[in-house]
Each structure stands twice: as C-alpha cells, then as structure tokens.
Scaffold this active site. Structure first.
Site, PDB file in Angstrom:
ATOM      1  N   ASP A 140      11.141   8.912  -9.755  1.00 23.84           N
ATOM      2  CA  ASP A 140      10.970   8.306  -8.432  1.00 23.84           C
ATOM      3  C   ASP A 140      11.777   7.010  -8.360  1.00 23.84           C
ATOM      4  OD1 ASP A 140      10.118   8.132  -5.836  1.00 23.84           O
ATOM      5  OD2 ASP A 140       8.143   7.322  -6.318  1.00 23.84           O
ATOM      6  N   LYS A 176      -2.723  -3.025  -9.280  1.00 25.74           N
ATOM      7  CA  LYS A 176      -2.734  -1.797  -8.487  1.00 25.74           C
ATOM      8  C   LYS A 176      -4.079  -1.101  -8.661  1.00 25.74           C
ATOM      9  CE  LYS A 176       0.758   1.114  -8.545  1.00 25.74           C
ATOM     10  NZ  LYS A 176       1.661   2.198  -9.010  1.00 25.74           N
ATOM     11  N   SER A 229       0.858  -1.175   0.000  1.00 21.63           N
ATOM     12  CA  SER A 229       0.000   0.000   0.000  1.00 21.63           C
ATOM     13  C   SER A 229       0.893   1.223   0.000  1.00 21.63           C
ATOM     14  CB  SER A 229      -0.921   0.006   1.223  1.00 21.63           C
ATOM     15  OG  SER A 229      -1.810   1.092   1.172  1.00 21.63           O
ATOM     16  N   SER A 282      -0.100   6.076  -3.886  1.00 16.70           N
ATOM     17  CA  SER A 282      -1.006   6.131  -5.040  1.00 16.70           C
ATOM     18  C   SER A 282      -2.111   5.088  -4.996  1.00 16.70           C
ATOM     19  CB  SER A 282      -0.205   5.956  -6.336  1.00 16.70           C
ATOM     20  OG  SER A 282       0.473   4.718  -6.339  1.00 16.70           O
ATOM     21  N   GLY A 283      -1.956   4.058  -4.169  1.00 15.80           N
ATOM     22  CA  GLY A 283      -3.006   3.053  -4.097  1.00 15.80           C
ATOM     23  C   GLY A 283      -2.527   1.764  -3.460  1.00 15.80           C
ATOM     24  N   VAL A 338      -1.770  -2.471  -3.788  1.00 13.98           N
ATOM     25  CA  VAL A 338      -1.348  -3.484  -4.758  1.00 13.98           C
ATOM     26  C   VAL A 338      -1.792  -4.846  -4.238  1.00 13.98           C
ATOM     27  CG1 VAL A 338       0.594  -4.514  -5.984  1.00 13.98           C
ATOM     28  CG2 VAL A 338       0.637  -2.076  -5.418  1.00 13.98           C
TER      29      VAL A 338
END
Length: 1002
Positions: A824, A722, A701, A704-705, A707
């Site tokens: 990133d 995701k 987690s 962005s969300g 998994v």
C-alpha cells in the site's frame, strides 16, 4: 540553302520549344512557391518549435527556395520537395498532415519528437502518395489509424515507441509494396493478425514490446518469403513456433524472445540459411537443441537461454563460428564439446544454471577473444582452462557453484581486462597469484567457500576500482595488509571464516563508502578501531568470534546507517557504551565477552537477551536471565549501594508485575484484561495514553481506524496512536486483527531511519491500539496536496523525500529476511517529521514473501483479494493477485510522479478513465524504455516539454529541469506495464542518487 534565308518551319519549331520551356518554368515556379507556402503554413499553424530548430524556414533576398532549409531535401533536377526529415528537432503539436499537401513529397520523417494526440484516418488520407512515413518515438495515442487503398506506394511505415492502443487494423494487411512495418513499443492489446502474411514485399517486421493478448504466432508468417528481420519480443505469444518459420529463407534476424512459447524448437529452423541471429530466450521451450542449427553457417548469435531445454550441446552447434552462445537457465547436461574451443570468434559464452558435467575444453579461449564467460551453477570439475584470457579482453569471469579444483592459473594474473570475478563455492586451493590481486580494472572479486591458502598480497593496492571483496570460507592467513586502506571504492568486505590474525589496520576506518564489513571467525586481536566517524554509510559490522580486546568504541553509536552489529565471542571488556542505544539495530550481539556493568536501558529488554548472554559481569533489573546488579558489584561501597538499589528494583519489579495484570476502564464498561508489548525504549505507559484518546485529538481517520495525536505531559513527548476499528482476540480472523498482527510482525523488529518506529502495542478483548513515533508534518500526500504545500515548493526537499522513501522500501525488500512487501505504497503512507525526513508507514497490508509462499491455496505470494489504493495499484496486481516487490516499485513510481507534477494520482484534470501514469506518458514521454539491462536513460533535454508536467508551484533553476527529466525517467521505468522491466528498489535508490545534479551558484 543560304543560312540568311528565312525558314518558316524552323522558326515555328523554335517558337514551340520556347513556349514549352516557358510553360515548364512557370509550372516549376508555381510548384516551388506552393511548396514553400505549405511548409511555412504548417510551421506556423500545426507545429510548435520550442528549440527554434526551424528558424531558417523563411525566404530572404538571397534565397527563394526551401531546399536549403533544415530537414528539407529537393529533387536536384526541378527543385521540388521530396523529403521532410524533422527527426530529433524537438517539435511538438499534433500530426502535421498539412505537409502532405506537397504532392511531390515522398518521405515524411518526424521521429523522436513530442508530437501527440490521436491520428484520424481523415488527416492521414492526405498522405497517400508517401513512400516513407516515420512517426516513431513520439507520444501519439489512441487506435492505429486506418490506411486507405490509395497508400499503394508506401514502402516504409514506422509508428513505434508511441502509445497507440487497440488492435492492428485490417488495412495493415493491404500494403502491396510495404518493405518495413515497425509497430514495437506501443500499447497494442490485440493479437498478431494472420493477414500480415499478405504483405509479400515485407522485409522488416517489428511488433515487439506490446502487451498483446495471449495468442499464437500465425503460421501465415511463413508466407513472408522476403522477410529479413522478424522482431516479436515480449508479445505474449503462446503455443508452439510454427513449422512455417523455416520458409523464411532470407531471414537474418529472428527474435521471439520474452514470450510464453512452448513445445520443441521446430527442426525447420535449420532451413534459415541466411540467419545471423536467433533470439528465443525467456520462453517455455522444451526438448533438445536441434542439431540442424549447426548447418546455419551464417549464424553469429544464438540465445536459447531461460527455457526448459534438455539433452546435450550438439557438437555441430558448438563448432559454429558464433560471437555469442547463450544457453543458460535450461536443463542441459553432458560435457562441452571440444569443438567449442576452436571457434576464433567467440566473445560471449553463457552456460550457467544447467547440469553440464566434466572438464571444460583446455584450449577454450586460446583462439578467440573472450569477453564474457559464465559457466556457474553446473557440475563442472577439474582445472580451469589457462587460456581463457589469451586475448586479454575477458571482462566477466564466473564459475561459481561447480566442482572446479586446482589453482588459479598464473596467466590470469596478466588479464588486465578483468572487471568481475565470481569463483565461489568450488574446490580451488593453493595460493592466489600475486598479480591476480592487482588487476587494475577489477570491480568485484568473490572467492568465498573454497580452499585457498596464503595471504592477501600487498599488490592489491593496484586494484583501486574494486567495490566488493568477498573471501569468506577459505584458509587465508596472515595480517590484513595496510594497502586495503587505499581501496577507497570498497563498499563491501567479507573476509570471514579464514585464519587471518594480528591487528586490524586503523586506517580501514577511512573507507568512506564502506557499507558492510564482515571479519568474523578469524583470529584478529588488539583493539577495535575507534575512530569510525568516516563510516557514514556502514550498515553492517560483524567482528564476532575473534580475539579482539579492550572496550567497545562508543563512537560506534554515532554511525547513522548502522543496523547490524555483532561483536560476540571476543575478549572485550568494560561496560556497554550507552551511545549504542542511539542506533536503530535489527541485529545486536555482544554475547560471550567479558563485559560488565548494568545493561543500558535501551537494551534492557527481553528481546536483546540472546545478544547479551555469556557476559558474567552484566547485570539487569529487567532481564531475569541476567544477574541482578546488586550481586555483581566487586567493592563494598558498591555492594551497599547495590543493596539499596535492589530494594528499589524489587519494588519496581512488583509494580511492573502488577501493571501487567491490571485492567482498564473504557467509559462505563466493566474491567477487562489487556496485553501491552513495547518495541522501543519509552518513558510512558498505556495509562498515560488511554485518557487522551478523545475526539479533539483525532488527526486522521482511515479504513483501518483512527489516529490520535497524544501529548504526554509527563515527558513532553508526542506520539501518534492508532486505534483500530472493532476487532479483538475473540475474533482472530477479522480484518482488524490481521492488520494488527501485520503491523506488529513487520514493524516490531524493523530498525531503519526511513521506516516509522512502532513504540508499543496494546490489545484487549475488544480493542487494538498501536503507538508510533509522531511525525510532525503528517503525510506527504496531505502536505503535497493540501494547504501546507508551501513547505514543499523547494525541489531539493521533494527530491530528498523521494530518496529517503526509496531507501526505506529498499530496506524492506532487500535487507529484511524474509523480504517484506508493503502493498500500500502511496503518498499518504509516507510520513514526514519536523525536518521532513520521510518514513514509510502503515504496514497493515504488508506481507512477508517467504511466509505467504508457504500458505496453501493461494500460491506463491498470491493474495485472496486486491490490496492497495486506487491509482497506485500495479496493473498486473488487479488481475493476478500476485504479490511481488515489483508491485511496490510501481506504486513508488506513482509517488515520484506526484512529487514532480504536484497532482494526485487520479486528478480530474487528466480526463475520463485516465490516471497520472497515463497522463504523464501521453503528455511527455521522454524516451522509450530500454529494459533488457535494467537501465532507463533519458536522452533529451526539452525544458519546455518538461515544464508542461512539472508542478507550476515550483520555481526551479535550469539544472532542476534536467533533474526533473531524469527522475521522471526513473518514474516511467518504475511504472512499466511489465513487472520484469521494473527495477528493484535498490536499483531505484542508485538511479535517484546518480541523478542528483548540483546547481551552480549564481
């Protein structure tokens, strides 16, 4: 007087003399003993001598003096210790101030060791009697120490290549006898203080390569009338060069390069009668080249490149006897003075990226031994000077993008020294001299986009070291000589857009290092060579628009690195080999051939349509623009089977149509429409996935969300799904939607072994879902810093992960058009499959540079906020918000340090306000950064020092320590404070591969 008569006066004098000598002897003995004791005490208490460099620092029956000890120099008259030189002995510890208790000591040289920590003014105060203090190339930190007024005898002070920070203390302006002050290669962040102009005895001043605040060059510098060396490169200087620079009449070396100086070059520079070198490159200087520079008859090197200079090259400057003249990357124009060709000492001439016109002087090179010649990207015309390699020393020859015409002079065929030739984009014609093809040291030959004719000589076999051969866009003809196959170092061949014909020699498949082969737009015929198993590094194969016949070799599908395949516009027949579906291609084109049969399922997608068109015999049940397979079977038995199949296909098409228009339930919510897009060949759909997005299947987690790990019972396959937080088509500008779009736009068409595969996406009014290939071992960060680290206790495995991740990033930066910046890069975004193959993942913040550069308001590559993860963000990104590939390079350097140390980027053990980059640098800075040519080579081999930073959980062999050091050098280069000094990711891959050392078998 008889000699035997006693003389009391004479006796008294003799007694006094003996007494004096006895006293002096006792004093000398005490001084010698005292010095010996101090040396031994410092060795035992203040230094760590891992290499046993000081093992002879001990007394024995044969030696009562330290004067023969390593690094010790004594006064020949009284044997007192004058100098301690322990440079490059590998000692470590803090500043050994105890040495300064030896009152006769004049020189203390501790350069190129591993001494560190801060230096206090108190500890330094013992050393006020020194004349020379050299602490360069160590790992000292903290502010520069204050020097008291007692340091009146100091003549040389070298604190360079450390990690000192802060401003230059005011006490540095109070050395009455200081001749040498060297502070370069630190982390000083103040400005150049005017009080340095008080150092009237100064001969040598270096402050280069410090991240100073933007500031001007103080006019007080002109007060240093004895100065011979002024080295202020990369000091963030702004404003104009002060006129007072002309007061430095004894100056021999002036280097103000790599700053932001503006305005005109002051005419006062013509008063520097003693100057031998002027380096003003990479600034923002404007105006004309001062004609007065032509009066500097001692000048041998002039570099004014990478500025905004205008006007012509003055005849007086061209007539100087320079070894090197660099004027590239300016706005200069006009013709080159004939006087330039009379220079007997000229070795390097760089005029590229200007607007020079006319012909080059025909005698250029006739009287000198030119080594490097680059006049590319101008508007030169006419024929090449035939004497350029008269001295047979020319190594680099670049004339590309001009209007040169005529033939290559026959004399160039005798230029055995040539290594690098680029003459593309001109109007050269005629045949290439046979001997020119055979130059023995040639590594790169680029001649594309000219009007050359004739064939490639078989003598090319003598150019055994050539790695790049680019002949595209000419009128070369004839067969490819079999001697090509002897050029086993070839990496890239481009002979496209010529008139070559005949069959391609089958032995060309033996070129094991080949990465790109471009032969399109010729008249080649015969079969495509099929035995391609040696092409393990081939990434691009373009044979399009020739007359190749026969079938497509199935073994092309076994090439592990192939991402670009273009066979369009030939006479190929047969079916598309199903083996090709194993490739991860970002370019696939077999259009306009005579292929037939059903399109294999891996290519049976609309995205491949353009690459399949023009083959009337191809059929598909999915791609509407192709004929249904039932109508393309030539025999009746096949027609019957096809009729049955068409019914099935019709039902399948109807089923697919219904699937795309159906709705989905989420709990008790009402039905809502959704859109699904597939990017890879998959054997499942959204209905197989949605029921499994439950809490028990959550594996991660993030911001962005969530998994999920989804086990598909139908196929036995695992996928990672995701589900992004919130968002939807109703809110197109939300962060969730931006992440969703970024993943699709970047990953949707990417095909690389070290980039995670996006399988499909699904979006509804209030949800966004992305499905990826499942990576069994999770993220590198979780494995490295978690309970599963036992899997990474083998350094070789960590090294392979580093190389694989670097290759993935290099693909994004250099092979994608436009280039993609990840933004990133971190260990948690490098995923590992069951064999620990690394894949770069999570492209939610990725940006394509070309697209971003065109958006208004932000500027080229500028972002509206800082993106990335704490500990990995490049320092310039935090305050400029400017996105470049070098931001990813910095982050990757942090990942390399993680792999070596086993520590997180912000491990608490580093101390307050300190991250892994600063900790590694302060703990074991192996070498200073040498960045002008993009290389970083470590020159030390200190296992004990390396052991301090290497993950203690590793159990490496001795050769691993050498590799740790070399990989760490790459990491340090990647994390350089200045982006311009960081290598490209392509260069990082090369450095890492070069640093792999084979361990001897025990």
């Amino acid at each position: 007087m008889p000699q035997h008569i006693f003389n009391p006066v004479r006796f008294l004098l003799l007694v006094l003399l003996c007494s004096s000598r006895l006293t002096q002897g006792m004093s000398f003995s005490l001084s010698l003993t005292r010095g010996t004791q101090i040396l031994q005490q410092v060795k035992n208490t203040e230094l760590q001598d891992q290499n046993d460099s000081l093992k002879n620092w001990s007394l024995d029956a044969h030696s009562t003096s330290p004067c023969n000890w390593t690094g010790i120099t004594c006064d020949a008259r009284n044997q007192s210790v004058l100098s301690i030189d322990l440079s490059e002995t590998g000692v470590s510890g803090s500043f050994p101030s105890g040495f300064c208790r030896i009152q006769t000591l004049q020189t203390l040289n501790l350069a190129s060791n591993f001494l560190g920590g801060a230096i206090s003014s108190e500890s330094l105060s013992l050393c006020s009697h020194l004349r020379v203090l050299n602490l360069s190339d160590n790992i000292f930190v903290g502010p520069l120490p204050e020097f008291s007024l007692e340091f009146s005898q100091l003549t040389e002070l070298d604190l360079s290549k450390n990690n000192f920070s802060g401003e230059i203390p005011a006490s540095f302006g109070r050395f009455p006898n200081l001749n040498v002050l060297v502070l370069s290669g630190n982390l000083l962040n103040g400005t150049i203080p005017p009080f340095l102009g008080n150092l009237g005895a100064l001969v040598h001043l270096e402050l280069a390569y410090n991240p100073l605040k933007p500031g001007s060059l103080p006019s007080q510098i002109g007060n240093l009338s004895n100065l011979e060396i002024l080295f202020l490169a990369q000091n963030n200087l702004i404003g104009e060069i002060p006129d007072s620079i002309g007061n430095l009449m004894k100056l021999k070396n002036l280097d103000l390069s790599q700053n932001s100086l503006s305005g005109k070059i002051p005419s006062s520079i013509s008063r520097l009668k003693s100057v031998k070198q002027i380096e003003l490159f990479y600034n923002q200087l404007s105006g004309e080249v001062p004609r007065g520079i032509g009066n500097l008859t001692s000048l041998v090197r002039l570099d004014l490149s990478q500025n905004a200079l205008t006007g012509t090259l003055p005849d007086s400057v061209a007539a100087l006897r320079l070894n090197s003249l660099n004027l590239n990357d300016n706005l200069l124009s006009g013709e080159i003075p004939i006087s330039l060709s009379s220079n007997p000492k000229l070795q390097q001439l760089k005029l590229f990226n200007n607007s020079f016109t006319g012909k080059l002087p025909e005698d250029l090179g006739r009287y000198s031994e030119l080594e490097e010649f680059d006049v590319s990207t101008n508007d030169f015309a006419g024929e090449l000077p035939k004497y350029l390699c008269q001295g047979n020393k020319l190594q680099r020859f670049l004339t590309f993008t001009n209007r040169f015409s005529g033939t290559i002079p026959d004399q160039y065929g005798d230029c055995d020294s040539l290594e690098y030739v680029r003459i593309e984009n001109n109007q050269f014609s005629g045949q290439v001299p046979p001997k020119f093809w055979s130059l023995p040291k040639l590594q790169l030959l680029q001649m594309d986009n000219n009007r050359f004719e004739g064939s490639v000589s078989s003598s090319i076999s003598s150019a055994r070291g050539i790695t790049v051969l680019l002949l595209s866009g000419n009128s070369f003809s004839g067969n490819i000589p079999r001697e090509f196959c002897e050029l086993d170092q070839l990496v890239k061949i481009d002979i496209s857009k010529n008139r070559f014909s005949g069959e391609v020699p089958g032995c060309i498949t033996g070129l094991k290092r080949l990465q790109k082969l471009r032969m399109q737009n010729n008249a080649f015929s015969g079969d495509i060579p099929g035995n391609v198993s040696s092409w393990t590094e081939l990434t691009e194969l373009n044979l399009s628009h020739n007359q190749f016949s026969g079938s497509i070799p199935p073994k092309l599908g076994d090439l592990p690195q192939l991402t670009y395949l273009d066979l369009a516009g030939n006479l190929l027949t047969g079916e598309i080999p199903v083996e090709l579906t194993k490739l991860t291609l970002n370019q696939f084109n077999i259009s306009d051939n005579k292929l037939y049969g059903e399109v294999p399922s891996g290519f049976n997608h609309q995205v491949y349509l353009s690459g399949l068109m023009g083959n009337p015999g191809l059929c598909s049940s999915v791609i509407k623009e192709l004929s249904p397979c039932s109508k393309r079977r030539p025999f009746s038995i096949i027609a019957i089977l096809a009729l049955s199949a068409s019914v099935v296909l019709l039902l399948l098409s109807l089923f697919c149509f219904l699937k795309k228009t159906k709705s989905i339930h989420f709990g008790a919510k009402s039905k809502r429409s959704f859109k699904t897009t597939t990017f890879q060949r998959v054997a499942f759909n959204e209905e197989d996935i949605f029921p499994l997005l439950t809490d028990e299947n959550v594996i991660a987690s993030g911001s962005s969300g969530r998994v999920y790990r989804v086990n598909l019972a139908k196929t036995g396959q695992k996928v990672a799904v995701k589900k992004l937080w919130g968002g939807g088509r109703q809110e197109p500008d939300t962060e969730t939607e931006l992440v969703f779009r970024s993943e699709i736009e970047t990953l949707g068409m990417i095909r690389h072994a070290n980039i995670v595969k996006l399988l499909f996406s699904c979006s509804g009014d209030d949800f966004r879902i992305l499905a990826y290939e499942y990576m069994e071992n999770g993220s590198l960060g979780d494995v490295l810093h978690g309970e599963k680290c036992g899997e990474l206790l083998d350094w070789n495995k960590r090294f392979e992960i580093a190389v694989g991740a670097a290759m993935g990033l290099a693909y994004l930066h250099h092979d994608c058009v436009p280039a993609i910046v990840h933004r990133d890069v971190k260990s948690n975004n490098i995923l590992l499959d069951h064999e620990f193959r690394p894949c770069v993942a999570d492209f939610g913040l990725a940006k394509t540079l070309q697209r971003e550069a065109g958006e208004g308001g932000a500027g080229a590559g500028a972002m509206s906020r800082v993106a990335g993860s704490y500990g990995y963000i490049a320092p310039e990104y935090a305050y400029t918000l400017k996105v470049t590939e070098k931001s990813d390079v910095y982050s990757f350097g942090v990942v390399l340090m993680e792999l070596i140390t086993g520590k997180r980027p912000n491990d608490p053990s580093f101390g307050e306000n300190k991250d892994i980059v600063r900790w590694v640098t302060e703990t074991a800075l192996l070498s200073s950064v040498e960045e002008e040519n993009g290389s970083f080579e470590g020159g030390h081999d200190h296992i004990d020092i390396i052991a301090k930073i290497v993950d203690p959980r590793l159990n490496p062999a001795t050769c691993d320590y050498q590799e740790f050091e070399k990989v760490l050098n790459v990491a340090l280069l990647c994390t350089s404070v200045f982006p311009i000094n960081r290598p490209s990711m392509r260069r990082v891959v090369e450095l890492l591969k070069d640093h792999k050392l084979p361990c001897p078998k025990l």
